[in-house]
Structure formats: structure tokens, C-alpha cells
Design an enzyme around this catalytic site. Structure first.
Site, PDB file in Angstrom:
ATOM      1  N   ASP A   1       0.861  -1.252   0.086  1.00  0.00           N
ATOM      2  CA  ASP A   1       0.014  -0.100  -0.049  1.00  0.00           C
ATOM      3  C   ASP A   1       0.967   1.353   0.018  1.00  0.00           C
ATOM      4  O   ASP A   1       1.968   1.283   0.000  1.00  0.00           O
ATOM      5  CB  ASP A   1      -0.973  -0.081   1.140  1.00  0.00           C
ATOM      6  CG  ASP A   1      -0.356   0.105   2.700  1.00  0.00           C
ATOM      7  OD1 ASP A   1       0.897   0.244   2.869  1.00  0.00           O
ATOM      8  OD2 ASP A   1      -1.050   0.366   3.357  1.00  0.00           O
TER       9      ASP A   1
ATOM     10  N   CYS B   1       2.742  -3.464   4.105  1.00  0.00           N
ATOM     11  CA  CYS B   1       1.868  -2.175   4.405  1.00  0.00           C
ATOM     12  C   CYS B   1       2.347  -1.624   5.594  1.00  0.00           C
ATOM     13  O   CYS B   1       3.728  -1.883   5.856  1.00  0.00           O
ATOM     14  CB  CYS B   1       0.370  -2.423   4.720  1.00  0.00           C
ATOM     15  SG  CYS B   1      -0.051  -3.564   6.197  1.00  0.00           S
TER      16      CYS B   1
ATOM     17  N   THR C   1       2.176  -2.016   8.936  1.00  0.00           N
ATOM     18  CA  THR C   1       2.552  -2.778  10.048  1.00  0.00           C
ATOM     19  C   THR C   1       2.562  -4.001   9.427  1.00  0.00           C
ATOM     20  O   THR C   1       3.018  -5.099  10.177  1.00  0.00           O
ATOM     21  CB  THR C   1       1.122  -2.723  11.163  1.00  0.00           C
ATOM     22  OG1 THR C   1       0.105  -3.214  10.456  1.00  0.00           O
ATOM     23  CG2 THR C   1       1.062  -1.451  11.582  1.00  0.00           C
TER      24      THR C   1
ATOM     25  N   HIS D   1       6.487 -25.386   8.181  1.00  0.00           N
ATOM     26  CA  HIS D   1       5.815 -25.898   9.041  1.00  0.00           C
ATOM     27  C   HIS D   1       4.050 -25.546   8.286  1.00  0.00           C
ATOM     28  O   HIS D   1       3.475 -26.387   8.341  1.00  0.00           O
ATOM     29  CB  HIS D   1       5.661 -25.396  10.367  1.00  0.00           C
ATOM     30  CG  HIS D   1       6.566 -25.873  11.113  1.00  0.00           C
ATOM     31  ND1 HIS D   1       6.893 -25.870  12.656  1.00  0.00           N
ATOM     32  CD2 HIS D   1       7.943 -26.480  10.924  1.00  0.00           C
ATOM     33  CE1 HIS D   1       7.787 -26.404  13.161  1.00  0.00           C
ATOM     34  NE2 HIS D   1       8.587 -26.844  12.115  1.00  0.00           N
TER      35      HIS D   1
ATOM     36  N   HIS E   1       2.794 -31.784   9.501  1.00  0.00           N
ATOM     37  CA  HIS E   1       2.341 -30.392   8.935  1.00  0.00           C
ATOM     38  C   HIS E   1       1.353 -30.264   8.055  1.00  0.00           C
ATOM     39  O   HIS E   1       0.445 -29.353   7.770  1.00  0.00           O
ATOM     40  CB  HIS E   1       3.787 -29.864   8.548  1.00  0.00           C
ATOM     41  CG  HIS E   1       4.726 -29.558   9.493  1.00  0.00           C
ATOM     42  ND1 HIS E   1       4.496 -28.952  10.709  1.00  0.00           N
ATOM     43  CD2 HIS E   1       5.981 -29.876   9.730  1.00  0.00           C
ATOM     44  CE1 HIS E   1       5.721 -29.145  11.849  1.00  0.00           C
ATOM     45  NE2 HIS E   1       6.591 -29.640  11.163  1.00  0.00           N
TER      46      HIS E   1
HETATM   47  C1  RB5 Z   1      -2.204   2.710   6.314  1.00  0.00           C
HETATM   48  O1  RB5 Z   1      -2.123   4.045   7.163  1.00  0.00           O
HETATM   49  C2  RB5 Z   1      -2.024   1.773   7.373  1.00  0.00           C
HETATM   50  O2  RB5 Z   1      -3.148   1.651   8.083  1.00  0.00           O
HETATM   51  C3  RB5 Z   1      -1.623   0.147   6.719  1.00  0.00           C
HETATM   52  O3  RB5 Z   1      -0.380   0.605   5.909  1.00  0.00           O
HETATM   53  C4  RB5 Z   1      -1.488  -0.695   7.662  1.00  0.00           C
HETATM   54  O4  RB5 Z   1      -0.552  -0.604   8.746  1.00  0.00           O
HETATM   55  C5  RB5 Z   1      -2.605  -1.578   8.156  1.00  0.00           C
HETATM   56  O5  RB5 Z   1      -2.694  -2.541   8.818  1.00  0.00           O
END
Ligand code: RB5
Length: 149
Positions: free
Chosen positions: A8, A65, A67, A98, A134
Site C-alpha cells: 500500500d 503495508c 504494520t 511448517h 504439518h
Molecule cells: C495505512 O495507513 C495503514 O493503516 C496500513 O498501511 C497498515 O498498517 C494496516 O494494517
């Protein structure tokens, strides 16, 4: 091996650096993510990557993304996709051995470039163990996917 990468808006810079790293290593990489920092919803980034894996256009996927969490949740909603969100290489290795994971996810706001490269290198060079215990558990996951709970 063909690798798909998707991201993203929060992960454009890290995607480019991982992409470059993989190209230098000789991998064939298809970029499904956004190259703009304009808002781009991570479920869309997950969807195009997962579609390519399911169609066999690419073998394994990398999804990034902010996180790594949102995009991994979205990837795991797609049938046949086993996505692991992690921030270190041990999980990347074990999820191949696994879980026969086919997508690795991490966060551009969480891991450094060096760590991201370490995670993808480990993920892409580790094989599924093919251990019956597994496989049995993966079959159980597939059963959940195919059932209407
Ligand atoms: C975008 O701001 C953020 O929410 C996205 O990149 C991600 O971290 C969501 O889990």
C-alpha cells in the site's frame, strides 16, 4: 521462481528497496503494488497479489503495508493463501517449513531495510518440510476454508 510483491501507500519505499534487492539476486519479480504515496487500500494490494498466486502467475508473494498486519489479514481471507506477518527471519523460515506459507508480510513502519531483506531471503530459500504432521494441519486449515462455519 517468480515472486510477486505488493504494497500500500505506506510501503512504497521499502517495496522498492526489497524489489531491487531481489532483482540483484536474480529473481524474477512482478510488482503488483502501488508506486504512489497517495492512499491505496491494503485489501486491494492483497487482492491482486493473491489472485496472481492462485492463478499461478507467481509462485510466492511478499506483501507490505505500514504494520504488515492489515495486508496479512486481507491475504488470509483468500482461499489457498497462507500469509505470515513477521518481523524476524526465524518466523519466515518456520512458516515455510511448517505452514507452507505462500505469502510473507511485514510492516514498513516496523522493520528496517536490512531486516526486510533478511526476512525475504529466508522465506524464499526455505522449502516446506513435507512432514505429515504439518500437512495434516494445513489440510485442517483448508477444511476450515471450505466449510461454512
Ligand atoms: C495505512 O495507513 C495503514 O493503516 C496500513 O498501511 C497498515 O498498517 C494496516 O494494517
Amino acid at each position: 521462481m517468480r515472486i510477486g510483491i505488493s504494497n500500500d501507500h505506506a510501503a512504497v519505499e521499502l517495496k522498492n528497496s526489497v524489489l531491487q534487492h531481489l532483482l540483484e539476486k536474480g529473481y524474477e519479480v512482478v510488482n503488483f503494488g502501488t508506486d504512489s504515496t497517495e492512499s491505496y487500500d491494503y485489501p486491494l494490494a492483497a487482492k491482486v497479489l493473491c489472485k496472481a498466486i492462485k492463478e499461478g502467475t507467481v509462485d510466492l508473494g511478499i506483501a507490505i503495508c505500514g504494520t504488515g498486519v492489515g495486508i496479512s489479514i486481507a491475504c488470509n481471507k483468500h482461499k489457498g493463501i497462507r500469509a505470515c506477518c513477521c518481523s524476524e527471519a526465524t518466523s519466515a523460515r518456520l512458516t515455510r517449513e511448517h505452514n507452507n506459507a505462500n505469502v510473507i508480510c511485514f510492516g514498513a513502519r516496523v522493520v528496517s531495510t536490512e531486516l526486510a531483506n533478511d526476512i525475504v531471503d529466508t522465506f524464499l530459500t526455505t522449502e516446506f518440510s513435507h512432514g505429515p504432521r504439518h500437512q495434516k494441519r494445513i489440510d485442517m486449515i483448508t477444511e476450515i476454508e471450505n466449510s461454512e462455519l
